[in-house]
Write a protein that holds these residues in place. Structure first.
Motif, short mmCIF file in Angstrom:
data_model
loop_
_atom_site.label_atom_id
_atom_site.label_comp_id
_atom_site.label_asym_id
_atom_site.label_seq_id
_atom_site.Cartn_x
_atom_site.Cartn_y
_atom_site.Cartn_z
N VAL A 23 41.32 -102.24 -17.49
CA VAL A 23 41.43 -100.82 -17.83
C VAL A 23 41.72 -100.04 -16.56
CG1 VAL A 23 39.97 -100.96 -19.88
CG2 VAL A 23 38.94 -100.43 -17.66
N ARG A 24 42.43 -98.96 -16.72
CA ARG A 24 42.77 -98.09 -15.59
C ARG A 24 42.36 -96.67 -15.95
NH1 ARG A 24 46.88 -97.66 -11.33
NH2 ARG A 24 47.58 -95.50 -11.23
N VAL A 25 41.66 -96.03 -15.05
CA VAL A 25 41.19 -94.66 -15.26
C VAL A 25 41.71 -93.80 -14.10
CG1 VAL A 25 39.18 -93.17 -15.48
CG2 VAL A 25 39.11 -95.48 -16.41
N GLU A 26 42.31 -92.68 -14.44
CA GLU A 26 42.78 -91.73 -13.43
C GLU A 26 42.08 -90.40 -13.65
OE1 GLU A 26 47.03 -91.45 -12.92
OE2 GLU A 26 47.28 -93.50 -13.65
N LEU A 27 41.44 -89.89 -12.60
CA LEU A 27 40.73 -88.61 -12.67
C LEU A 27 41.14 -87.74 -11.50
CD1 LEU A 27 37.09 -89.76 -13.49
CD2 LEU A 27 38.71 -88.72 -15.05
N THR A 28 41.11 -86.46 -11.72
CA THR A 28 41.34 -85.52 -10.62
C THR A 28 40.02 -84.86 -10.26
OG1 THR A 28 41.86 -83.73 -12.14
CG2 THR A 28 43.70 -85.05 -11.35
N TYR A 29 39.95 -84.39 -9.04
CA TYR A 29 38.78 -83.64 -8.60
C TYR A 29 39.22 -82.62 -7.57
CZ TYR A 29 38.73 -86.76 -4.52
OH TYR A 29 39.06 -87.47 -3.40
N ASP A 30 38.46 -81.55 -7.46
CA ASP A 30 38.77 -80.50 -6.50
C ASP A 30 38.35 -80.92 -5.10
OD1 ASP A 30 39.83 -78.78 -8.39
OD2 ASP A 30 37.88 -77.90 -8.85
N SER A 31 39.23 -80.78 -4.17
CA SER A 31 38.92 -81.07 -2.77
C SER A 31 38.58 -79.75 -2.09
CB SER A 31 40.12 -81.73 -2.10
OG SER A 31 39.81 -82.03 -0.77
N ALA A 32 37.36 -79.66 -1.61
CA ALA A 32 36.90 -78.42 -0.98
C ALA A 32 37.22 -78.40 0.51
CB ALA A 32 35.40 -78.27 -1.20
N ASP A 33 37.13 -77.23 1.09
CA ASP A 33 37.35 -77.08 2.53
C ASP A 33 36.19 -77.66 3.33
OD1 ASP A 33 39.78 -75.84 2.12
OD2 ASP A 33 38.91 -73.82 2.14
N GLN A 34 35.02 -77.65 2.76
CA GLN A 34 33.84 -78.16 3.46
C GLN A 34 33.72 -79.67 3.24
OE1 GLN A 34 30.75 -75.78 1.77
NE2 GLN A 34 31.21 -74.02 3.08
N PRO A 35 33.48 -80.43 4.31
CA PRO A 35 33.43 -81.90 4.18
C PRO A 35 32.41 -82.40 3.17
CG PRO A 35 33.52 -81.25 6.49
CD PRO A 35 33.35 -80.00 5.69
N TYR A 36 31.20 -81.85 3.17
CA TYR A 36 30.18 -82.34 2.25
C TYR A 36 30.59 -82.10 0.80
CZ TYR A 36 25.99 -82.99 -0.44
OH TYR A 36 25.12 -83.42 -1.40
N ALA A 37 31.13 -80.93 0.51
CA ALA A 37 31.55 -80.61 -0.85
C ALA A 37 32.66 -81.55 -1.31
CB ALA A 37 31.99 -79.16 -0.94
N SER A 38 33.56 -81.88 -0.40
CA SER A 38 34.66 -82.79 -0.74
C SER A 38 34.13 -84.19 -1.03
CB SER A 38 35.66 -82.82 0.41
OG SER A 38 36.75 -83.64 0.08
N ILE A 39 33.18 -84.66 -0.22
CA ILE A 39 32.59 -85.98 -0.44
C ILE A 39 31.83 -86.01 -1.76
CG2 ILE A 39 30.83 -87.59 0.40
CD1 ILE A 39 31.70 -86.75 3.25
N ALA A 40 31.07 -84.95 -2.04
CA ALA A 40 30.31 -84.88 -3.29
C ALA A 40 31.25 -84.88 -4.49
CB ALA A 40 29.43 -83.64 -3.30
N ALA A 41 32.37 -84.18 -4.39
CA ALA A 41 33.33 -84.14 -5.50
C ALA A 41 33.97 -85.51 -5.71
CB ALA A 41 34.41 -83.09 -5.21
N GLN A 42 34.27 -86.20 -4.62
CA GLN A 42 34.86 -87.54 -4.75
C GLN A 42 33.85 -88.52 -5.36
OE1 GLN A 42 36.20 -89.37 -1.12
NE2 GLN A 42 37.22 -91.04 -2.21
N GLN A 43 32.60 -88.45 -4.93
CA GLN A 43 31.58 -89.33 -5.50
C GLN A 43 31.37 -89.05 -6.98
OE1 GLN A 43 28.31 -88.67 -2.79
NE2 GLN A 43 28.89 -90.42 -1.52
#
Length: 75
Positions: A23-43
């Protein structure tokens, strides 16, 4: 984020392959300017992708079983 998950269903005693798939799943997420927010969004995207992949594998196996898949009988 893209997640590809492969699975194999095997008979316990003989390890004979009963069903396999991918199975293949593709999702988008918002990449924030702040590093922690970007990591949290990716996780969060990774967690959601894993949940969706598990749901799709469960659905594929359910359909396979419902369509008369041969399952080893318990002895």
């Amino acid at each position: 984020y893209v997640l590809t998950a492969s699975y194999a269903l095997r008979e316990v005693k003989t390890s004979a392959l009963a069903k396999q798939g991918q199975v293949r799943v593709e999702l988008t997420y918002d990449s924030a300017d702040q590093p922690y927010a970007s990591i949290a969004a990716q996780q969060d995207a990774q967690d959601r992708a894993a949940d969706e992949a598990a749901r799709r594998i469960e659905m594929e196996l359910s359909v396979w079983l419902a369509n008369g898949a041969k399952v080893a009988s318990a002895k």
